[in-house]
Write an enzyme that holds these catalytic residues in place. Structure first.
Site, short mmCIF file in Angstrom:
data_model
loop_
_atom_site.label_atom_id
_atom_site.label_comp_id
_atom_site.label_asym_id
_atom_site.label_seq_id
_atom_site.Cartn_x
_atom_site.Cartn_y
_atom_site.Cartn_z
N ASP A 175 0.85 -1.19 0.00
CA ASP A 175 0.00 0.00 0.00
C ASP A 175 0.88 1.24 0.00
OD1 ASP A 175 -2.12 1.86 0.61
OD2 ASP A 175 -3.15 0.34 1.79
N HIS B 61 -0.24 3.70 1.67
CA HIS B 61 -0.66 4.23 2.97
C HIS B 61 -0.63 3.14 4.03
CE1 HIS B 61 -2.78 6.23 -0.40
NE2 HIS B 61 -2.46 7.34 0.25
N ASP C 277 -2.77 2.88 6.64
CA ASP C 277 -4.13 2.49 7.05
C ASP C 277 -4.20 2.05 8.51
OD1 ASP C 277 -4.74 3.02 4.44
OD2 ASP C 277 -5.09 0.95 3.83
N HIS D 151 -11.36 3.62 5.65
CA HIS D 151 -10.41 2.85 4.85
C HIS D 151 -8.96 3.19 5.23
CE1 HIS D 151 -9.55 5.73 1.15
NE2 HIS D 151 -9.58 6.40 2.29
N ASP E 173 -3.35 -3.11 -2.01
CA ASP E 173 -4.07 -1.91 -2.46
C ASP E 173 -3.38 -1.44 -3.74
OD1 ASP E 173 -4.86 0.78 -2.86
OD2 ASP E 173 -5.24 1.07 -0.74
N ASP F 148 -3.16 1.24 -5.08
CA ASP F 148 -2.47 2.54 -5.04
C ASP F 148 -1.02 2.41 -4.57
OD1 ASP F 148 -2.28 2.77 -2.21
OD2 ASP F 148 -4.08 4.01 -2.06
N GLU G 149 -9.25 -1.31 -3.90
CA GLU G 149 -9.22 0.10 -4.32
C GLU G 149 -9.08 0.31 -5.83
OE1 GLU G 149 -9.86 2.71 -2.37
OE2 GLU G 149 -9.52 2.03 -0.30
#
Length: 317
Positions: free
Chosen positions: A137, A139, A141, A154, A241, A243, A286
């Site tokens: 990811d 991020h 999270d 999320h 994810d 992203d 995502e």
């Protein structure tokens, strides 16, 4: 498309290996429209057939319907947005994923936003309490009800799974079965200040894009596996994810951040995890086909499919 099958013997799944596709058209963990269409597009792009070509027995009973769980009558709890609907959907997903895992199947959850991982990982840990998590990811999270700025859940599933931060009654069903030494991050590059503190305080291992640049993806994946699964004997839940990938690779996603994983780096992670023979659950999250022009959306859906294929045994040769 040519499929080359890597014959990896699974340490945990009986033959014939079965993948159960769990389609989760849900967007309540964040504000942007369209991420609930991701699973539908991934399936329409032929993912079930592609996995069957790799030798998997594929079970897909249609997408889960969440119409009965409304976000309209769901006022915030503190800062948290849509808390009841996110909680109910994730609890339902946990049950479905857990049931597939208990039958010896590999649940492949298609999101939908990443709040769903609260459910998918809870389901995995019901069957495999010693499972480790590889979280790919941009991020972390791992915001809590206290540290979140946006209130979008999320950005918070990991904190619930670890049981850190203020308790939120609505999420009391989430058992804190995940331990900090059993999760590792790859690809981070957009981490909130509060999240950095949480990662440090709990000693959670994270490989940001800095480490990917410094060591190369092969070494990073090896170090990540050595941390969470040193003997390669524990079950692995891979939560990916899209992203994490650079926006030039996967443009149609809700929170793109420049400087991400290349196409090959993302796929190498999936290939290397598959080679361990320890993969028991996979999330592809995502993919949002509504956030870019149709070609970019198509590109992102195609990447989501190819990540899943790589994690389930497709090789280059």
């Amino acid at each position: 498309m040519t499929s080359h099958i890597e014959s990896s013997v699974s340490r945990f799944l009986p033959d014939p290996k079965t993948v159960a596709i769990v389609g989760c058209p849900f967007r309540g963990g964040q504000a942007k429209l369209g991420v609930d269409k991701g699973p539908i597009h991934l399936v329409q792009a032929g993912l079930p057939e592609q996995l069957a070509e790799l030798g998997w027995k594929v079970q897909f009973d249609g997408h889960h319907q969440f119409e009965q769980i409304s976000t309209e009558d769901d006022p915030p709890i503190g800062k948290l947005k849509n808390p009841r609907s996110v909680s109910r959907v994730c609890e339902a997903v946990a049950k479905v994923v857990g049931e597939h895992a208990k039958k010896g199947q590999l649940p492949l959850t298609l999101g939908g936003d990443h709040s769903l991982a609260m459910g998918t990982i809870s389901g995995t840990l019901e069957k495999y309490p010693d499972a480790c998590v590889i979280w790919v990811d941009a991020h972390a999270d791992i915001n809590t009800a206290e540290t979140t700025d946006s209130g979008n859940i999320h950005g918070m599933p990991v904190s619930f799974l670890l049981g850190i931060g203020p308790k939120v009654e609505e999420f009391s069903w989430v058992k804190p079965l995940l331990k900090p030494h059993r999760i590792v991050y790859i690809g981070l590059r957009d981490v909130d200040q509060g999240e950095r503190r949480i990662l440090r305080e709990h000693g959670i291992k994270a490989f940001s894009m800095h480490e990917v640049d410094k060591y190369g993806i092969g070494r990073v994946v090896e170090m990540a596996l050595d941390h969470v699964n040193p003997g390669r004997k524990l079950p692995i839940h891979l939560s990916f994810d899209v992203d994490a990938l650079d926006p030039s690779v996967a443009p149609s996603t809700g929170t793109p951040v420049r400087g991400g994983l290349t196409f090959r780096e993302g796929h190498y992670i999936c290939e290397a995890v598959y080679e361990t023979g320890c993969l028991v659950a996979l999330d592809i999250m995502e993919v949002n086909p509504s956030l870019a022009d149709s070609e970019s959306a198509k590109q992102t859906v195609a990447v989501g499919c190819s990540l899943a294929r790589s994690a389930l045994g497709e090789t280059l040769l």
